[in-house]
Design a protein around this motif. Sequence first.
Motif, PDB file in Angstrom:
ATOM      1  N   UNK A  52       0.812  -1.129  -0.036  1.00 57.20           N
ATOM      2  CA  UNK A  52      -0.085   0.014  -0.131  1.00 57.20           C
ATOM      3  C   UNK A  52       0.727   1.390  -0.113  1.00 57.20           C
ATOM      4  N   UNK A  53       2.139   0.952  -0.095  1.00 55.09           N
ATOM      5  CA  UNK A  53       3.036   2.106  -0.130  1.00 55.09           C
ATOM      6  C   UNK A  53       4.118   1.942  -0.658  1.00 55.09           C
ATOM      7  N   UNK A  54       4.994   3.043  -0.959  1.00 53.26           N
ATOM      8  CA  UNK A  54       6.400   2.718  -1.443  1.00 53.26           C
ATOM      9  C   UNK A  54       7.449   2.230  -0.135  1.00 53.26           C
ATOM     10  N   UNK A  55       7.688   0.934  -0.431  1.00 53.69           N
ATOM     11  CA  UNK A  55       8.636   0.405   0.698  1.00 53.69           C
ATOM     12  C   UNK A  55      10.002   0.547   0.466  1.00 53.69           C
ATOM     13  N   UNK A  56      10.492   1.383  -0.525  1.00 53.73           N
ATOM     14  CA  UNK A  56      12.020   1.461  -0.629  1.00 53.73           C
ATOM     15  C   UNK A  56      12.781   1.898   0.607  1.00 53.73           C
ATOM     16  N   UNK A  57      12.465   2.799   1.269  1.00 60.08           N
ATOM     17  CA  UNK A  57      13.120   3.196   2.481  1.00 60.08           C
ATOM     18  C   UNK A  57      13.263   2.031   3.501  1.00 60.08           C
ATOM     19  N   UNK A  58      12.329   1.293   3.844  1.00 63.23           N
ATOM     20  CA  UNK A  58      12.361   0.374   4.551  1.00 63.23           C
ATOM     21  C   UNK A  58      13.174  -0.803   3.981  1.00 63.23           C
ATOM     22  N   UNK A  59      13.275  -1.092   2.850  1.00 62.06           N
ATOM     23  CA  UNK A  59      14.006  -2.006   2.068  1.00 62.06           C
ATOM     24  C   UNK A  59      15.373  -1.817   2.121  1.00 62.06           C
ATOM     25  N   UNK A  60      15.776  -0.494   2.128  1.00 65.73           N
ATOM     26  CA  UNK A  60      17.072   0.007   1.890  1.00 65.73           C
ATOM     27  C   UNK A  60      17.501  -0.241   3.504  1.00 65.73           C
ATOM     28  N   UNK A  61      16.794   0.491   4.386  1.00 63.78           N
ATOM     29  CA  UNK A  61      17.157   0.507   5.953  1.00 63.78           C
ATOM     30  C   UNK A  61      17.349  -1.006   6.492  1.00 63.78           C
ATOM     31  N   UNK A  62      16.954  -2.002   5.790  1.00 66.97           N
ATOM     32  CA  UNK A  62      17.064  -3.418   6.444  1.00 66.97           C
ATOM     33  C   UNK A  62      18.428  -4.037   5.851  1.00 66.97           C
ATOM     34  N   UNK A  63      18.972  -3.127   5.044  1.00 70.14           N
ATOM     35  CA  UNK A  63      20.455  -3.482   4.846  1.00 70.14           C
ATOM     36  C   UNK A  63      20.465  -5.061   4.007  1.00 70.14           C
ATOM     37  N   UNK A  64      19.655  -5.169   2.809  1.00 70.82           N
ATOM     38  CA  UNK A  64      19.539  -6.280   2.266  1.00 70.82           C
ATOM     39  C   UNK A  64      20.855  -6.681   1.497  1.00 70.82           C
ATOM     40  N   UNK A  65      21.250  -7.923   1.411  1.00 71.83           N
ATOM     41  CA  UNK A  65      22.458  -8.369   0.767  1.00 71.83           C
ATOM     42  C   UNK A  65      22.207  -8.231  -0.921  1.00 71.83           C
ATOM     43  N   UNK A  66      23.452  -8.207  -1.606  1.00 69.50           N
ATOM     44  CA  UNK A  66      23.370  -8.547  -3.133  1.00 69.50           C
ATOM     45  C   UNK A  66      22.593  -9.671  -3.479  1.00 69.50           C
ATOM     46  N   UNK A  67      22.884 -10.832  -2.704  1.00 71.32           N
ATOM     47  CA  UNK A  67      22.013 -11.911  -3.030  1.00 71.32           C
ATOM     48  C   UNK A  67      20.517 -11.572  -2.891  1.00 71.32           C
ATOM     49  N   UNK A  68      20.064 -10.993  -1.824  1.00 67.75           N
ATOM     50  CA  UNK A  68      18.612 -10.949  -1.650  1.00 67.75           C
ATOM     51  C   UNK A  68      18.156 -10.032  -2.844  1.00 67.75           C
ATOM     52  N   UNK A  69      18.973  -9.046  -3.198  1.00 66.14           N
ATOM     53  CA  UNK A  69      18.338  -8.010  -4.277  1.00 66.14           C
ATOM     54  C   UNK A  69      18.211  -8.939  -5.730  1.00 66.14           C
ATOM     55  N   UNK A  70      19.318  -9.735  -5.948  1.00 65.41           N
ATOM     56  CA  UNK A  70      18.937 -10.627  -7.191  1.00 65.41           C
ATOM     57  C   UNK A  70      17.823 -11.593  -6.849  1.00 65.41           C
ATOM     58  N   UNK A  71      17.775 -12.253  -5.967  1.00 65.16           N
ATOM     59  CA  UNK A  71      16.520 -13.159  -5.580  1.00 65.16           C
ATOM     60  C   UNK A  71      15.206 -12.412  -5.863  1.00 65.16           C
ATOM     61  N   UNK A  72      15.137 -11.074  -5.486  1.00 62.53           N
ATOM     62  CA  UNK A  72      13.879 -10.515  -5.485  1.00 62.53           C
ATOM     63  C   UNK A  72      13.415 -10.149  -6.867  1.00 62.53           C
TER      64      UNK A  72
END
Length: 134
Positions: A52-72
């Motif tokens: 329901x909203x842009x979750x970009x900031x939450x995603x970045x704040x969580x510190x996702x790994x490069x692997x997580x970014x590739x998997x998504x």
Amino acid sequence: MPTLTKLYTMQEASQHNTKGNCWVVIDGKVYDVSTYLDDHPGGDDVLLDATGRDATEDFEDAGHSKTAREEMEAFCIGELDTTSLDIPELEIFSKNQPTDYPKKLVDLTKRYWAVPAAVVGISVVVAVLHLRKK
């Protein structure tokens, strides 16, 4: 031949907010993470809260790994349509609008009476203990 990207509005994405049908918007892309909810390391509630909203900031704040970014990328179903962003209407207040500040103050005092009562109670206890020591 380039692939056509499906465009979704934020309103469309926000309607997919259940455990069986969950979409998340990150960096202008729309992801259907319905099948990933049980596997998400942070729990399904984190993803459900991001709908329901842009979750970009939450995603970045969580510190996702490069692997997580590739998997998504496997969950990407389209992009956010930025040409039709919904802009909320602003409430405009007139300078001549009547304001009843004393009534608002009384209402707040009634609602949050426990805080001043606790301060007074603690002050009385401290004062009594201080006087007993003398």
